[in-house]
Design a protein around this motif. Structure first.
Motif, short mmCIF file in Angstrom:
data_model
loop_
_atom_site.label_atom_id
_atom_site.label_comp_id
_atom_site.label_asym_id
_atom_site.label_seq_id
_atom_site.Cartn_x
_atom_site.Cartn_y
_atom_site.Cartn_z
N MET A 66 0.84 -1.20 0.00
CA MET A 66 0.00 0.00 0.00
C MET A 66 0.88 1.25 0.00
O MET A 66 1.85 1.33 0.75
CB MET A 66 -0.92 0.00 1.22
N THR A 67 0.52 2.20 -0.85
CA THR A 67 1.27 3.45 -0.97
C THR A 67 0.36 4.62 -0.63
O THR A 67 -0.78 4.68 -1.09
CB THR A 67 1.80 3.64 -2.40
N LYS A 68 0.86 5.54 0.18
CA LYS A 68 0.09 6.73 0.52
C LYS A 68 0.50 7.87 -0.41
O LYS A 68 1.69 8.15 -0.56
CB LYS A 68 0.29 7.11 1.98
N ILE A 69 -0.50 8.51 -1.02
CA ILE A 69 -0.25 9.59 -1.97
C ILE A 69 -0.88 10.86 -1.44
O ILE A 69 -2.08 10.90 -1.13
CB ILE A 69 -0.85 9.26 -3.35
N GLU A 70 -0.08 11.90 -1.35
CA GLU A 70 -0.60 13.19 -0.90
C GLU A 70 -1.12 13.96 -2.11
O GLU A 70 -0.40 14.20 -3.07
CB GLU A 70 0.49 14.00 -0.20
N ILE A 71 -2.39 14.33 -2.04
CA ILE A 71 -3.04 15.05 -3.13
C ILE A 71 -2.93 16.56 -2.87
O ILE A 71 -2.76 17.00 -1.73
CB ILE A 71 -4.53 14.65 -3.24
N GLY A 72 -3.06 17.34 -3.93
CA GLY A 72 -2.92 18.79 -3.80
C GLY A 72 -3.96 19.45 -2.93
O GLY A 72 -3.76 20.57 -2.47
N ASP A 73 -5.10 18.78 -2.68
CA ASP A 73 -6.14 19.37 -1.83
C ASP A 73 -5.95 19.05 -0.36
O ASP A 73 -6.82 19.33 0.46
CB ASP A 73 -7.53 18.89 -2.29
N GLY A 74 -4.81 18.44 -0.01
CA GLY A 74 -4.52 18.12 1.39
C GLY A 74 -4.95 16.72 1.78
O GLY A 74 -4.60 16.22 2.86
N ASN A 75 -5.71 16.05 0.91
CA ASN A 75 -6.16 14.69 1.20
C ASN A 75 -5.01 13.70 0.98
O ASN A 75 -4.12 13.94 0.17
CB ASN A 75 -7.34 14.34 0.29
N ILE A 76 -5.03 12.62 1.74
CA ILE A 76 -4.05 11.55 1.56
C ILE A 76 -4.79 10.29 1.13
O ILE A 76 -5.68 9.81 1.83
CB ILE A 76 -3.25 11.28 2.85
N MET A 77 -4.45 9.79 -0.05
CA MET A 77 -5.11 8.63 -0.61
C MET A 77 -4.21 7.40 -0.50
O MET A 77 -3.00 7.50 -0.67
CB MET A 77 -5.46 8.91 -2.08
N TYR A 86 0.67 8.70 -10.81
CA TYR A 86 0.07 9.68 -11.72
C TYR A 86 -1.33 9.22 -12.15
O TYR A 86 -2.27 10.01 -12.19
CB TYR A 86 0.96 9.89 -12.95
N ALA A 87 -1.43 7.94 -12.51
CA ALA A 87 -2.73 7.41 -12.95
C ALA A 87 -3.74 7.42 -11.81
O ALA A 87 -4.92 7.73 -12.00
CB ALA A 87 -2.55 5.99 -13.49
N ALA A 88 -3.27 7.12 -10.59
CA ALA A 88 -4.17 7.12 -9.43
C ALA A 88 -4.68 8.53 -9.13
O ALA A 88 -5.86 8.71 -8.80
CB ALA A 88 -3.43 6.56 -8.21
N ILE A 89 -3.81 9.51 -9.26
CA ILE A 89 -4.23 10.91 -9.03
C ILE A 89 -5.25 11.34 -10.08
O ILE A 89 -6.21 12.04 -9.78
CB ILE A 89 -3.00 11.83 -9.02
N ASP A 90 -5.06 10.88 -11.33
CA ASP A 90 -6.04 11.18 -12.38
C ASP A 90 -7.40 10.58 -12.04
O ASP A 90 -8.44 11.23 -12.21
CB ASP A 90 -5.56 10.64 -13.73
N LEU A 97 -3.07 20.18 -9.86
CA LEU A 97 -2.29 18.95 -9.90
C LEU A 97 -0.91 19.23 -10.47
O LEU A 97 -0.74 20.10 -11.32
CB LEU A 97 -2.99 17.91 -10.78
N ASN A 98 0.07 18.49 -9.98
CA ASN A 98 1.42 18.63 -10.52
C ASN A 98 1.46 18.09 -11.95
O ASN A 98 0.85 17.06 -12.25
CB ASN A 98 2.43 17.85 -9.67
N GLU A 99 2.15 18.81 -12.83
CA GLU A 99 2.24 18.38 -14.21
C GLU A 99 3.07 17.10 -14.30
O GLU A 99 4.08 16.93 -13.62
CB GLU A 99 2.90 19.47 -15.06
N LYS A 100 2.61 16.18 -15.16
CA LYS A 100 3.36 14.94 -15.38
C LYS A 100 4.60 15.23 -16.21
O LYS A 100 4.53 15.97 -17.19
CB LYS A 100 2.50 13.92 -16.11
N PRO A 101 5.72 14.61 -15.86
CA PRO A 101 6.91 14.77 -16.71
C PRO A 101 6.74 14.05 -18.03
O PRO A 101 5.91 13.14 -18.15
CB PRO A 101 8.03 14.12 -15.88
#
Length: 226
Positions: free
Chosen positions: A1-12, A177-181, A154-158
């Protein structure tokens, strides 16, 4: 399991499915989350692709992962599990609205290659364009829609982030990146849920009634003049 910090402050929390049993368990967890939401059941989804060479040496997109996302969790399902009968039943549920961006070709490929049919799916790029009356959003990226609709930057994808040919199951970063989308699709869908279509239909209905009323008035005047 990986925790991803989103730009709105939420952690997914992003979970990668590694077995059929794990998939069944995750589908159960998704159902529990959706039941808790009541009548507004919604899941954001996205597909992750990688290039594959054909016999002629041309690169064509090959499906790598299906991502299913809610407010706090995202499940990454490898394409080898897409023939799972319970997964197909879940994706075909009428009471669940699946939301994604620019999904017409993806849906066609899922049906053709895996026999997966969504019975309740919304392309929120078109949806947002109708609600906000900004036709350009039909061609907008996930980042543009997220910023316009929910004020989420959202942060731009490289460059090259869409494909990851060196990892057979996708690298952690490209999956993020796909999960954030998929998460952004879910949040945008929630924001727009139930409002645009109803308002547009009401506007059209009111306009039609008004036009018919004016035609009737003109007809009455015409008849009275004879």
């Amino acid at each position: 399991m990986t925790k991803i910090e989103i730009g709105d402050g939420n952690i997914m929390e992003m979970s990668r499915i590694s077995s059929e049993d794990e998939l069944e368990s995750c589908l159960g967890l998704l159902w529990d989350c959706l039941i808790a939401e009541g009548s507004q059941k919604m899941v954001g989804f996205d597909l992750q692709w990688r290039p594959k060479g054909d016999v002629k040496g041309f690169l064509t997109p090959e499906l790598l992962h299906l991502l299913l996302c809610t407010d706090v969790t995202c499940f990454v399902v490898h394409s080898r599990f897409l023939s799972n009968a319970n997964l197909k039943k879940f994706l075909a549920q009428k009471e669940i609205t699946f939301v994604g961006i620019h999904i017409a070709k993806d849906l066609a490929k899922l049906e053709h290659d895996y026999g997966i049919v969504f019975r309740n799916v919304v392309d929120i790029s078109k949806h947002a364009a109708n609600v906000l009356r900004r036709p350009r959003l039909r061609a907008g990226s996930v980042s543009e829609l997220a910023y316009e609709v929910i004020n989420l930057k959202l942060n731009e994808k490289p460059i090259g982030a869409v494909y990851d040919p060196f990892f057979p199951f996708g690298s952690g970063k490209t999956m993020e990146y796909a999960a954030i989308d998929a998460y952004a699709s879910f949040k945008i869908g929630k924001k727009l849920h139930g409002r645009p279509i109803q308002r547009v239909q009401l506007f059209i209905l009111t306009t039609v009634i008004f036009i018919w009323f004016m035609l009737l008035v003109l007809l009455c005047f015409s008849l009275a003049s004879f």
